[in-house]
Design an enzyme around this catalytic site. Structure first.
Site, mmCIF file in Angstrom:
data_model
loop_
_atom_site.group_PDB
_atom_site.id
_atom_site.type_symbol
_atom_site.label_atom_id
_atom_site.label_comp_id
_atom_site.label_asym_id
_atom_site.label_seq_id
_atom_site.Cartn_x
_atom_site.Cartn_y
_atom_site.Cartn_z
ATOM 1 N N TYR A 14 0.812 -1.223 0.000
ATOM 2 C CA TYR A 14 0.000 0.000 0.000
ATOM 3 C C TYR A 14 0.846 1.273 0.000
ATOM 4 C CZ TYR A 14 -3.789 -3.220 1.130
ATOM 5 O OH TYR A 14 -4.699 -4.249 1.088
ATOM 6 N N HIS A 19 -4.656 6.070 -0.933
ATOM 7 C CA HIS A 19 -5.249 5.885 0.397
ATOM 8 C C HIS A 19 -4.226 6.082 1.521
ATOM 9 C CE1 HIS A 19 -9.192 5.174 1.768
ATOM 10 N NE2 HIS A 19 -9.140 3.894 2.055
ATOM 11 N N TYR A 64 -5.298 -1.061 9.679
ATOM 12 C CA TYR A 64 -5.974 -0.929 8.386
ATOM 13 C C TYR A 64 -6.993 0.203 8.487
ATOM 14 C CZ TYR A 64 -3.614 -5.065 6.763
ATOM 15 O OH TYR A 64 -2.628 -5.943 6.418
ATOM 16 N N ASN A 66 -10.092 0.905 7.671
ATOM 17 C CA ASN A 66 -11.476 0.800 8.158
ATOM 18 C C ASN A 66 -11.593 0.662 9.674
ATOM 19 O OD1 ASN A 66 -11.877 0.786 5.434
ATOM 20 N ND2 ASN A 66 -12.824 -1.229 5.347
ATOM 21 N N ASN A 113 -14.041 5.715 5.081
ATOM 22 C CA ASN A 113 -14.188 4.675 6.107
ATOM 23 C C ASN A 113 -13.282 4.862 7.320
ATOM 24 O OD1 ASN A 113 -16.277 3.342 4.804
ATOM 25 N ND2 ASN A 113 -14.879 2.094 3.594
#
Length: 194
Positions: A14, A19, A64, A66, A113
């Site tokens: 990532y 994000h 993470y 969320n 989120n």
């Protein structure tokens, strides 16, 4: 004392994605102010230091995106800070052009989120935040695929400028000049949209 948390996802795959711009801003602050973000606490990497004469804790949650609220809530409780004044959350925004910033004192999750999780765990929408634009999702693109995608070469140049501006924008919040910061950074967007 301030907690400055950048949101992102922890795995290497990532790194550099849209994000993960929150992590990238924390890295920028870490490098500029010489604050190592390598201690583990409350499911996050943290680093303590001084910015603008204020004690700060730089944070990269490892839960993470969320589940960001789980880590943030744990740190807020442990360090006994007031989220409405002493918590700053940095995250990506698909409604802003690449590299553009928007400072807010409070607000809804707006479909993000990570922010949804933080609002849920703090039971409040009142905490300062710095949104970093990653550009609008192209038509017919899946939103998850888009935000987990990487920037183009040209976008990377704009993002570097955005990260530097984000570093400066944070200093306005720390100096209790959030309105001035909003006037500087939030108006840049309006001028370019006209």
């Amino acid at each position: 004392m301030y907690i400055i948390a950048g949101l992102g996802n922890p795995e290497k795959r990532y790194n550099g994605t849209r994000h993960n711009v929150g992590f990238d801003v924390i890295d920028k602050l870490s490098g500029y102010y010489g604050i190592s973000v390598d201690q583990k606490k409350s499911r996050a990497y943290i680093g303590k230091g001084i910015i603008e004469g204020e004690k700060v804790i730089l944070v990269k949650p490892q839960t993470y995106m969320n589940l960001s609220g789980e880590s943030i809530r744990g740190l807020v409780d442990y360090f006994k800070i007031d989220p409405a004044r002493e918590l700053i959350i940095i995250y990506d925004d698909v409604s802003l052009p690449v590299g553009q910033l928007r400072i807010r004192k409070k607000g809804s999750a707006g479909g993000h989120n990570g922010i949804k999780s933080i609002i849920s765990h703090l039971n409040s929408e009142v905490f300062p935040r710095l949104k970093v634009g990653v550009g609008e999702k192209p038509p017919k693109y899946d939103l998850a695929d888009y935000v987990l995608g990487h920037f183009s070469k040209n976008e990377k140049v704009l993002m570097e400028e955005g990260y530097e501006n984000a570093r400066e924008a944070i200093t306005y919040i720390l100096r209790d000049e959030i309105d001035r910061g909003m006037n500087i950074y939030n108006t840049k967007i309006r001028k370019e949209e006209e």
